[in-house]
Design an enzyme around this catalytic site. Structure first.
Site, mmCIF file in Angstrom:
data_model
loop_
_atom_site.group_PDB
_atom_site.id
_atom_site.type_symbol
_atom_site.label_atom_id
_atom_site.label_comp_id
_atom_site.label_asym_id
_atom_site.label_seq_id
_atom_site.Cartn_x
_atom_site.Cartn_y
_atom_site.Cartn_z
ATOM 1 N N CYS A 68 0.854 -1.191 0.000
ATOM 2 C CA CYS A 68 0.000 0.000 0.000
ATOM 3 C C CYS A 68 0.886 1.235 0.000
ATOM 4 C CB CYS A 68 -0.909 -0.007 1.218
ATOM 5 S SG CYS A 68 -2.095 1.360 1.217
ATOM 6 N N HIS A 130 -8.464 4.133 1.300
ATOM 7 C CA HIS A 130 -7.926 4.269 -0.054
ATOM 8 C C HIS A 130 -8.735 5.299 -0.840
ATOM 9 C CE1 HIS A 130 -6.167 -0.076 0.192
ATOM 10 N NE2 HIS A 130 -5.503 0.793 0.925
ATOM 11 N N GLU A 133 -7.556 10.912 -6.015
ATOM 12 C CA GLU A 133 -7.941 12.316 -5.846
ATOM 13 C C GLU A 133 -7.340 13.181 -6.944
ATOM 14 O OE1 GLU A 133 -8.330 14.102 -1.799
ATOM 15 O OE2 GLU A 133 -6.445 15.072 -2.382
ATOM 16 N N HIS A 280 2.669 8.659 7.197
ATOM 17 C CA HIS A 280 2.079 8.435 5.873
ATOM 18 C C HIS A 280 0.787 9.202 5.668
ATOM 19 C CE1 HIS A 280 -0.805 5.941 7.910
ATOM 20 N NE2 HIS A 280 -1.276 5.375 6.817
ATOM 21 N N GLY A 283 -3.613 10.180 10.046
ATOM 22 C CA GLY A 283 -3.834 9.206 11.114
ATOM 23 C C GLY A 283 -5.215 9.354 11.731
ATOM 24 N N LYS A 358 -13.890 7.702 -3.696
ATOM 25 C CA LYS A 358 -13.796 6.616 -2.712
ATOM 26 C C LYS A 358 -14.374 5.317 -3.265
ATOM 27 C CE LYS A 358 -12.692 6.974 1.032
ATOM 28 N NZ LYS A 358 -11.361 6.733 1.648
#
Length: 368
Positions: A68, A130, A133, A280, A283, A358
Site C-alpha cells: 500500500c 484508499h 484524488e 504516511h 492518522g 472513494k
C-alpha cells in the site's frame, strides 16, 4: 526489551492504546527499536503509523495490504470544474480484465507481466482509507525542489492511495493459518512474495491513474512520487517493518491529509531514531464505529459530499462517507509540524483536493 520512541509533541493526539501496542511489539523476540510516527493510532494487533526494527521477520507487522502506498501523477486539464470532473471519474470498483478489457488504453501504463500473475482487482482502489484524488498544487514552500519534480502552484495532480488488494491478503493468510502472529520460518520465501505484492501495488496505482486520466480527457503521465508505506525492508541486516509509515531516507513523500484538508509533499530525511521513516497521513482520531456514530449526529450525507475546502467526494457507500469523514482524522498540520520539529522532513508543497473518489456513486448490489 527494545526501545520505543514516539515522535510527536505533547499536544499531539496520540491514543494510549497505540502507545501500549508499540510496547507490546517491543516485547517480541528479536525486536530492537519501535518508532511511532505523529500519525500513530491503534491497529489490529499492531500499531499503525509505526516503523519496527527487528532481527526477526514478523509478517503480521506489515499486515495484509502489502505494498500500500501513495503515488502522485501530474495531469493537464483545460478546465478543472469539480462538478463536471466528478461525473467523469471511471468506475474504479470495476476491475480491468486482461481479456475482456484488452483494448483499454490504460494497459499502456503496465510494464511487463502482472506480478505473481495475480489479475484479480486490477485497476481498482479498494475500500477503507484508499482513494484517488484530483488535486491542485496550492502553496509551494521549496520552489527549487518542486520545480525539479515538475510541479508549480496551480498545477493539477492525481493522488492515488491503494495497495495490493487481494494479493497481500492472500500472502498474510497463508502465513497466519500456520504460524499465527509468529515470525516466518522462511524469510526469503516471504520476501519473494512480499516484493511481488509491492510491485503489484505500484502497477495498480499506475493503472488507476491512467484510467482516470483518459476518462478526464488527459494523457497519462509517469508518477513523480510513488512511495509504499506497508512493507518490510532489509536494512543493515535488520528487518525494518513499516505499517503505515513511509520510507524517510531521502525520498519525496506525499503525506495525505483528509478529503477535506490539504495534503503535504515533503522531502524526508529521517534517521535511526525514527527507523528512517516518516508519517504516511493524518492518522485516525476516531475508530470507524465512533466516526459512524458521531458523524450521523453531526452531518448529513449531502454535507459530507462537499468538503470544507469546496471539493467533491464521489462515494456511493453512505457508511464509508461517515467512517472517512475529515473529523475522524487528526490535524495534518500538527502531524507535519511534529515531523519538522523532530528533523524528519521538510515541506515542499501542499495540495488541495478538487475531487476525491472513494467508491462509485451508483448503488452496488449486495453492498451497504
Amino acid at each position: 526489551m527494545a526501545t520505543v520512541t514516539v515522535l510527536a509533541s505533547p499536544t499531539s493526539w496520540i491514543e494510549s492504546d497505540a502507545v501500549a501496542q508499540c510496547h507490546q511489539v517491543a516485547a517480541l523476540d528479536g525486536m530492537l527499536h519501535v518508532a511511532g510516527m505523529p500519525d500513530l493510532h491503534p491497529g489490529k494487533g499492531a500499531p499503525i503509523g509505526a516503523a519496527m526494527a527487528s532481527t526477526t521477520l514478523y509478517p503480521f507487522l506489515v499486515g495484509s495490504d502489502i505494498g500500500c502506498g501513495i503515488a502522485v501523477f501530474p495531469i493537464k486539464l483545460k478546465r478543472a470544474v469539480p462538478e463536471k470532473l466528478a461525473a467523469r471519474f471511471p468506475d474504479l470498483d470495476r476491475p480491468l480484465d486482461p481479456e475482456r478489457d484488452a483494448d483499454d488504453p490504460a494497459w499502456a501504463a503496465a510494464e511487463g507481466d502482472v506480478p505473481a500473475g495475480f489479475t484479480e482487482g486490477l485497476g481498482t482502489v479498494g475500500r477503507g482509507n484508499h482513494f484517488v484524488e484530483l488535486a491542485r498544487v496550492d502553496t509551494v514552500f521549496e520552489p527549487g525542489h518542486a520545480s525539479r519534480l515538475g510541479l508549480d502552484t496551480g498545477d493539477l495532480a492525481l493522488i492515488v492511495h491503494s495497495g495490493s488488494r487481494g494479493l497481500g491478503e492472500r500472502i498474510l493468510r497463508a502465513h497466519t493459518e500456520v504460524h499465527g502472529a509468529g515470525p516466518t520460518p522462511d524469510p526469503a520465501g516471504y520476501l519473494a512474495m512480499h516484493d511481488a505484492a509491492v510491485r503489484w501495488g505500484s502497477l495498480n496505482r499506475r493503472l488507476m491513474a491512467a484510467r482516470v486520466a483518459y476518462a478526464l480527457g488527459a494523457e497519462p503521465t509517469e508518477p513523480v512520487v510513488d512511495v509504499c508505506h506497508n512493507l518490510v525492508e532489509v536494512r543493515d541486516g535488520v528487518y525494518l517493518h513499516r505499517k503505515g509509515a513511509a520510507p524517510g531516507d531521502g525520498r519525496d513523500v506525499l503525506i495525505a491529509g483528509t478529503r477535506g484538508t490539504r495534503s503535504y509533499l515533503v522531502a524526508a530525511h529521517a534517521g535511526p531514531q525514527a527507523n528512517h521513516s516518516v508519517a504516511h497521513g493524518a492518522g485516525r482520531k476516531m475508530s470507524r464505529a465512533d466516526a459512524l456514530r458521531r458523524g450521523r449526529v453531526k452531518h448529513t450525507v449531502e454535507e459530507l459530499r462537499r468538503t470544507p475546502v469546496g471539493s467533491l467526494v464521489v462515494c456511493g457507500d453512505r457508511q464509508l462517507l461517515f467512517e472517512e469523514a475529515p473529523t475522524a482524522y487528526k490535524r495534518i498540520e500538527q502531524v507535519i509540524a511534529d515531523l519538522v520539529d523532530h528533523g524528519l522532513a521538510t515541506p515542499i508543497a501542499t495540495t488541495v483536493p478538487l475531487v476525491t473518489y472513494k467508491t462509485a456513486d451508483h448503488p452496488r448490489r449486495g453492498r451497504r
